[in-house]
Design an enzyme around this catalytic site. Structure first.
Site, PDB file in Angstrom:
ATOM      1  N   GLN A 236       0.991  -1.222   0.093  1.00 55.14           N
ATOM      2  CA  GLN A 236       0.338   0.054  -0.026  1.00 55.14           C
ATOM      3  C   GLN A 236       1.436   1.685   0.388  1.00 55.14           C
ATOM      4  O   GLN A 236       1.560   1.226   0.580  1.00 55.14           O
ATOM      5  CB  GLN A 236      -1.189  -0.456   1.378  1.00 55.14           C
TER       6      GLN A 236
ATOM      7  N   SER B 282       1.120   6.432   2.656  1.00 59.83           N
ATOM      8  CA  SER B 282       2.628   7.931   3.355  1.00 59.83           C
ATOM      9  C   SER B 282       3.538   7.510   2.787  1.00 59.83           C
ATOM     10  O   SER B 282       3.900   7.481   1.631  1.00 59.83           O
ATOM     11  CB  SER B 282       2.921   6.813   4.614  1.00 59.83           C
TER      12      SER B 282
ATOM     13  N   SER C 110       4.659  -1.135   4.211  1.00 60.66           N
ATOM     14  CA  SER C 110       5.184  -3.107   4.688  1.00 60.66           C
ATOM     15  C   SER C 110       4.866  -3.796   2.926  1.00 60.66           C
ATOM     16  O   SER C 110       4.333  -3.416   1.950  1.00 60.66           O
ATOM     17  CB  SER C 110       3.797  -3.304   5.243  1.00 60.66           C
TER      18      SER C 110
ATOM     19  N   GLU D 223     -10.086  -1.641   5.852  1.00 64.01           N
ATOM     20  CA  GLU D 223      -8.562  -1.760   6.727  1.00 64.01           C
ATOM     21  C   GLU D 223      -8.762  -2.675   7.598  1.00 64.01           C
ATOM     22  O   GLU D 223      -8.376  -3.408   7.122  1.00 64.01           O
ATOM     23  CB  GLU D 223      -7.898  -0.691   7.073  1.00 64.01           C
TER      24      GLU D 223
ATOM     25  N   GLU E 173      -3.237  10.120  18.221  1.00 66.39           N
ATOM     26  CA  GLU E 173      -3.928  11.119  18.480  1.00 66.39           C
ATOM     27  C   GLU E 173      -5.030  11.785  17.559  1.00 66.39           C
ATOM     28  O   GLU E 173      -6.144  12.239  17.887  1.00 66.39           O
ATOM     29  CB  GLU E 173      -2.604  12.872  18.895  1.00 66.39           C
TER      30      GLU E 173
END
Lengths: 379, 333
Positions: free
Chosen positions: A124, A127, A159, A242, A362
């Site tokens: 994936q 990011s 990953s 997910e 957060e």
């Protein structure tokens, strides 16, 4: 209200348990990550041969059309059997369902079957170094040249990139559009000159993640998923798929880890220490709360077609509890829990990632506050 | 598996909520707590609607419903902080139903169901119930100690009022000989603890709702204070507690009705978590309200006070954590 399995669910579970008993996953041939991955790939092939690889997929694509509860049972039971996740977990849980929802018939015909068998592993590519929690600010550029998109940029925390044949790659195809509108979702072939993968050594010393460098990586026009400029929406489809199954796998693994710790505490006599006993009682309470909350989450999705507040809090509960657990191990076991290598020392270090991966604590709290509690947007 | 309330159970919960929203405003809560009175008008109405009859078997004049349904009522009553003796009356009925003789059931259950008798319960140590809710005015007190229960009445009991910080209820110390219930009362007592835990879930949910409404409304630095992450994340933490607590209480209520073999463990799990969750959530509610939260006038403290008493009513959270640890480590060692 019913916490027991229905007749159909019981039959599903019994069939699975019989199959698992006859098909133990075995052990990797060595301690290295490559050996572990090959072990998981072989495990997935075995699952696929028994029709257990993609239980939640429709029958026409090689699945069993398992219900949400049955899918949860599947992940719980393979964890309970001590088996690993199938190698192509991202293909099975993310890429496949996204292809089914947003893909063209040609894309579905081309990609779904090798996901089920594990012949083509997926990663994936979302990011980036400058786009973590703020994913939509990603900078990887995609420029159309004739019938081919040319991608340049860098992906991070990827990953399985070392083993993957395909990547769900999100890139900016229109720099003039607002940041959520200029994105396109590409099916990127990892085995090409323009793609370089570098393992990223993490806090544990191992490399669970990778960096991926795209240097004029090429994607044919017909491997755009969900339409040019629709990348954000397609990515949300991926993200909404997910954690449904994984949560049940991780929850069982955490319970197993806790059982191990409790057994050691009793064996060593630390259980007589009321502080240890109290902490273990609290951890069992939290692990059970997580399990039951995950079941409530399933019921909400079954009833309303979308996740409710329960699903929003399970990741927060899991990451905090796992960290609490691995830290308690140090109190119970002392220096024995602080040895380098596989074991409690590794679990302690690895758990530090739990509150970061898949959305930091957060960010998740802000999301919960805004989407579930309808509080004003905070920064 | 469908781990959620059924349509009928949701209906019960929503009807209860709607009724209490109308009859039991925050001002009314304050009026009764401040004046240390009871909402007898509301109680009469609830009796008329069959609330105390809900968990009593039909053969004894009740509606024959289960702990899950009673949990729905306790949840809403806890949220509304209604000054009515539902918990004790339902608890006494559960204990007599589960551990009483045929004669005891015949003698008491119909009158608990129709509101003629006000019941209550207490966990006892060395024969003394230290914290018996509504002990000063109950007609029937069931004390539970080490899995055995006994019935006391004002005629046979020594009742000593205890002035606690929870002024929505009159507590008492109760001692006396009483009349034993013949059967084991451990599981019936676990069912009672589910109702206590449900009450705490209700008050957690309510204080979270009040807090969310407040931080959306209250402005500082030209924006709602709920737009500050420190405040928003506190609210998210409260939600985690509420959802986790609700899951454990639902699990225990289900076990109470369907899986008695796991009830002792499920009830301990619920009590171990919910007591602390109620302490945290109500404290957080006060904190998120800032100075207003510390005032008498805000009324938030009524919920905090009740949470503190409920959290120890059937044993403190630490006590239940020990039970949980014993139960689970028994499996692994």
């Amino acid at each position: 209200m019913d916490l027991s399995l229905s007749e159909k669910e019981t039959a599903f579970r019994n069939e699975l348990l019989d199959w698992l008993a006859a098909n133990p996953s075995g052990q990797p041939s060595g301690p290295g990550q490559d050996e572990q991955f090959e072990h998981r790939r072989a495990w997935q092939r075995r699952l696929a041969s028994g029709g257990w690889s993609a239980v939640h997929w429709p029958v026409e694509h090689g699945g069993r059309a398992a219900s949400l509860t049955e899918s949860a049972i599947f992940f719980e039971e393979i964890a309970r059997a001590g088996a690993p996740l199938p190698a192509n977990v991202l293909g099975l849980l993310l890429a496949g369902p996204t292809l089914m929802q947003c893909g063209t018939p040609e894309q579905r015909d081309r990609f779904l079957q090798p996901i089920v068998t594990g012949d083509e592993i997926w990663c994936q590519g979302f990011s980036e170094p400058e786009a973590g929690s703020d994913l939509a600010s990603l900078r990887t550029r995609a420029v159309l040249d004739g019938d081919t998109w040319v991608l340049n940029g860098q992906k991070l925390w990827t990953s399985y990139a070392r083993y993957a044949r395909w990547c769900m790659c999100l890139a900016r195809s229109d720099t003039d559009a607002p940041k959520h509108k200029g994105l396109t979702y590409f099916l990127l072939d990892m085995k090409q000159e323009g793609v370089r993968v570098r393992p990223l050594r993490d806090i544990t010393g191992a490399a669970h993640f990778n960096e991926v460098f795209l240097d004029n990586a090429l994607v044919p026009r017909d491997l755009v998923l969900g339409g040019v400029g629709n990348g954000w929406r397609t990515a949300l489809t991926t993200l909404s798929n997910e954690r449904s199954g994984l949560a049940f796998f991780h929850q069982v693994q955490m319970r197993q880890l806790l059982d191990r710790l409790a057994a050691v505490a009793v064996a060593r006599g630390s259980f007589a220490d009321l502080r240890v006993k109290d902490a273990l009682g609290e951890l069992y309470t939290r692990v059970e709360a997580l399990r039951l909350t995950a079941y409530r989450g399933l019921a909400t999705i079954e009833r309303h077609g979308q996740p409710g507040p329960e699903s929003a809090v399970t990741k927060l509960m899991w990451s905090a509890t796992n960290q609490q657990l691995t830290q308690l191990a140090v109190d119970v076991l002392g220096p024995d829990a602080l040895q380098e290598g596989p074991g409690w020392g590794y679990e302690l270090l690895r758990s530090k990632g739990n509150s970061i991966e898949g959305g930091t604590t957060e960010i998740l709290k802000s999301t919960v506050a805004e989407r579930v509690l309808s509080l004003p947007r905070s920064r | 598996m469908h781990f959620a309330l059924t349509d009928d159970q949701r209906e019960i919960k929503q009807t209860a909520r709607a009724l209490l929203a109308e009859r039991c405003s925050a001002a009314r809560v304050a009026e009764h707590a401040d004046g240390r009175g009871h909402d007898s008008q509301l109680w009469d109405e609830l009796v008329g609607l069959g609330w105390p009859a809900l968990g009593v078997p039909e053969e004894h004049g009740g509606l024959g419903l289960g702990v899950v349904e009673a949990m729905c009522l306790a949840d809403e009553l806890g949220g509304a902080l209604a000054s009515v003796p539902y918990l004790g009356t339902a608890a006494a009925a559960l204990l007599i139903r589960g551990a009483g003789s045929a004669d005891q059931k015949r003698a008491w259950l119909p009158r608990l169901a129709n509101g003629e008798v006000l019941g209550t319960f207490g966990m006892a140590r060395d024969g003394q119930g230290e914290l018996v809710p509504e002990g000063t005015r109950a007609d029937l007190i069931v004390l539970v100690e080490k899995g055995r229960a006994k019935l006391l009445t004002p005629a046979t009991a020594k009742v000593e009022p205890v002035d606690t910080i929870d002024r929505t209820r009159r507590y008492a110390k109760v001692t006396g000989e009483g009349e034993s219930l013949p059967d084991d009362a451990a599981l019936p007592a676990a069912r009672v603890s589910v109702l206590v835990a449900a009450e705490m879930v209700g008050l957690c949910q309510r204080t979270l709702d009040m807090t969310v409404a407040y931080v959306k409304d209250r402005r500082q630095f030209e924006r709602p204070v709920g737009a500050f992450q420190a405040v928003a994340h506190r609210c998210a933490d409260m939600l985690v507690d509420v959802e986790a607590a609700r899951s454990l209480v639902y699990g225990a209520a289900w076990a109470a009705d369907v899986a008695p073999g796991t009830l002792a463990r499920s009830a301990a799990l619920a009590m171990a978590y919910v007591g602390d969750a109620a302490r945290r959530v109500t404290s957080s509610a006060v904190q998120a309200h800032g100075g207003i939260g510390f005032t008498w006038e805000s009324g938030l403290h009524w919920w905090l006070r009740r949470a503190q008493l409920d959290a120890v009513l059937v044993g403190a959270p630490g006590h239940h954590r020990q039970r949980v640890a014993d139960a689970f480590t028994g499996d692994v060692s």
